[in-house]
Enzyme design. Structure first.
Site, PDB file in Angstrom:
ATOM      1  N   LYS A  51       2.730  -4.105  13.147  1.00 42.86           N
ATOM      2  CA  LYS A  51       1.333  -4.563  13.091  1.00 42.86           C
ATOM      3  C   LYS A  51       0.834  -5.142  14.414  1.00 42.86           C
ATOM      4  O   LYS A  51      -0.378  -5.162  14.675  1.00 42.86           O
ATOM      5  CB  LYS A  51       1.173  -5.603  11.991  1.00 42.86           C
ATOM      6  CG  LYS A  51       1.223  -5.043  10.572  1.00 42.86           C
ATOM      7  CD  LYS A  51      -0.089  -4.407  10.196  1.00 42.86           C
ATOM      8  CE  LYS A  51      -0.164  -4.117   8.709  1.00 42.86           C
ATOM      9  NZ  LYS A  51      -1.457  -3.536   8.319  1.00 42.86           N
ATOM     10  N   SER A 300       8.741   0.046   8.937  1.00 42.94           N
ATOM     11  CA  SER A 300       7.536  -0.638   9.416  1.00 42.94           C
ATOM     12  C   SER A 300       7.703  -2.133   9.657  1.00 42.94           C
ATOM     13  O   SER A 300       6.944  -2.718  10.428  1.00 42.94           O
ATOM     14  CB  SER A 300       6.373  -0.388   8.448  1.00 42.94           C
ATOM     15  OG  SER A 300       6.725  -0.778   7.138  1.00 42.94           O
TER      16      SER A 300
END
Length: 404
Positions: A51, A300
């Site tokens: 992110k 992720s």
């Protein structure tokens, strides 16, 4: 619009804050699938997740005036840390609204970068609505975690790195929450090589992108109840949906139980901590026929608190019959406990816990219950131990295993 020029710019900008995450070849997963499986370990980023890429690139595109107003966002944790870290680099204030159930590690890490954290709502969508309200009241600049094409462009830098390192990649598997990550990765992948198959993966209990594709528009799910908290999103981004419709080849759904097994595999075979959302790509591998292909699983994120970790490990060991419990009835006389323990030891079972209940029956000479929790090598070994107990005259009854 997402353009190659912007992707190239973002790929250079994010290098200022990202840790190089070189592909990791997985012998274990390759053997399981008959393919060449590589991992893109974004869990190794400084903030513990990908992110940071989208947040930093987005903030880099803002005017100084907008940054000076103060930034605000809503996040289940990973985007929060990305915005907080990027804001610190730019010297501006950041306010982060997080769901009340956000793991403590994500809350504390976000605070450690200097951001103000507000806990509100049960899921991301509740936190987001409150963040918008605060933005309007205080004039903050909102940095959306996924429904923003600049953010998606920053996330697409992952695809740039994958293709530069493995130009002949056939498949890229990507977790989906709100859709920013897969929008960036799928769009850039198809720009660079239309033959690359991009596969999205969602938790079955929070399949908001699948619902949107089926309806042809963004829809809101009644709930998003999954252990993959980073992808527990009830509605995907409106700006992302057209790109997913155009560039994503397939979306697969994964059950929470499969994520538990994937976590165990990652810890034992790669010595890596990957959060449940980050494991969606790995858990989905068995749904595809990848024989002879090269595939990359995007991991992720890796922000998981220790209590959740221990619970996942315990459930994984029980799920795979590496830990199990049985109850046997035996006479209440000296030597019976030793006899049962010897049978288990001879079969190389390892006793973890014993519960000796003399009051299961009024006739203690006939029925004292012994509950045994033990370690085994797997299902075959478990059955071997159970058969040995049966041959010795006992009738082992399987009961729910609990370590604590």
């Amino acid at each position: 619009m997402l353009t190659l020029e912007k992707f190239e710019e973002a790929s250079e900008v994010v290098k200022q804050v990202t840790t190089p995450t070189k592909l990791v070849y997985s012998e274990y997963l390759s053997a399981q699938t008959g393919a060449r499986i590589y991992l893109k370990p974004e869990n190794m980023q400084h903030t513990g997740a990908y992110k940071l890429r989208g947040a930093y690139y987005k903030i880099s595109t803002l005017s100084e005036e907008d940054r000076n107003k103060g930034l605000i966002t809503a996040s289940a944790g990973n985007h929060a840390q990305g915005v907080a870290y990027a804001a610190k680099r730019y010297g501006c204030k950041a306010t982060i609204v997080m769901p009340t159930g956000t793991p403590l590690i994500k809350v504390n890490r976000t605070k450690s970068y200097g951001a103000e954290v507000i806990l509100h709502g049960d899921v991301y969508d509740d936190a987001c609505a409150y963040a918008y309200k605060l933005a309007e009241e205080h004039g903050y600049t909102f940095v959306h975690p996924f429904d923003d094409l600049d953010v998606a462009t920053g996330q697409g830098s992952i695809a740039m790195e994958i293709i530069q390192e493995l130009p002949t990649v056939d498949y890229i598997l990507v977790p989906i929450g709100g859709g920013g990550l897969i929008t960036g990765i799928s769009t850039l992948s198809k720009m660079l090589n239309p033959k690359i198959k991009v596969i999205g993966v969602e938790p079955r209990e929070a399949a908001s992108m699948t619902a949107a594709l089926k309806a042809g528009e963004v829809v809101e799910l009644p709930s998003a109840n999954t252990i993959a908290d980073g992808t527990a999103v009830k509605a995907v981004g409106k700006q992302n949906l057209p790109y997913v419709q155009k560039y994503v080849d397939q979306i697969l759904l994964v059950d929470d139980d499969e994520l538990v097994g994937a976590f165990l595999d990652m810890v034992e075979n790669h010595k890596m901590i990957v959060e449940n959302s980050g494991l969606l790509s790995v858990a989905a591998l068995k749904q595809l026929d990848l024989k002879g292909k090269k595939a990359v699983c995007v991991l992720s994120g890796g922000n998981m608190d220790v209590i959740t970790m221990s619970s996942i490990v315990q459930h994984g060991l029980i799920q795979r019959d590496r830990i199990f419990s049985v109850a046997v009835l035996l006479p209440d006389k000296p030597g019976e406990l030793v006899r049962v323990a010897s049978i288990i030891a001879n079969e190389k079972g390892n006793v973890i816990k014993l519960e000796h209940n003399q009051f299961v029956s009024t006739n203690r000479n006939a029925a004292v219950e012994l509950r045994i929790t033990m370690e085994a090598f797997g299902t075959e070994h478990k059955h071997k131990i159970l058969n040995a107990l049966k041959e010795a005259g006992y009738e082992p009854k399987k009961v729910g295993a609990k370590l604590y």
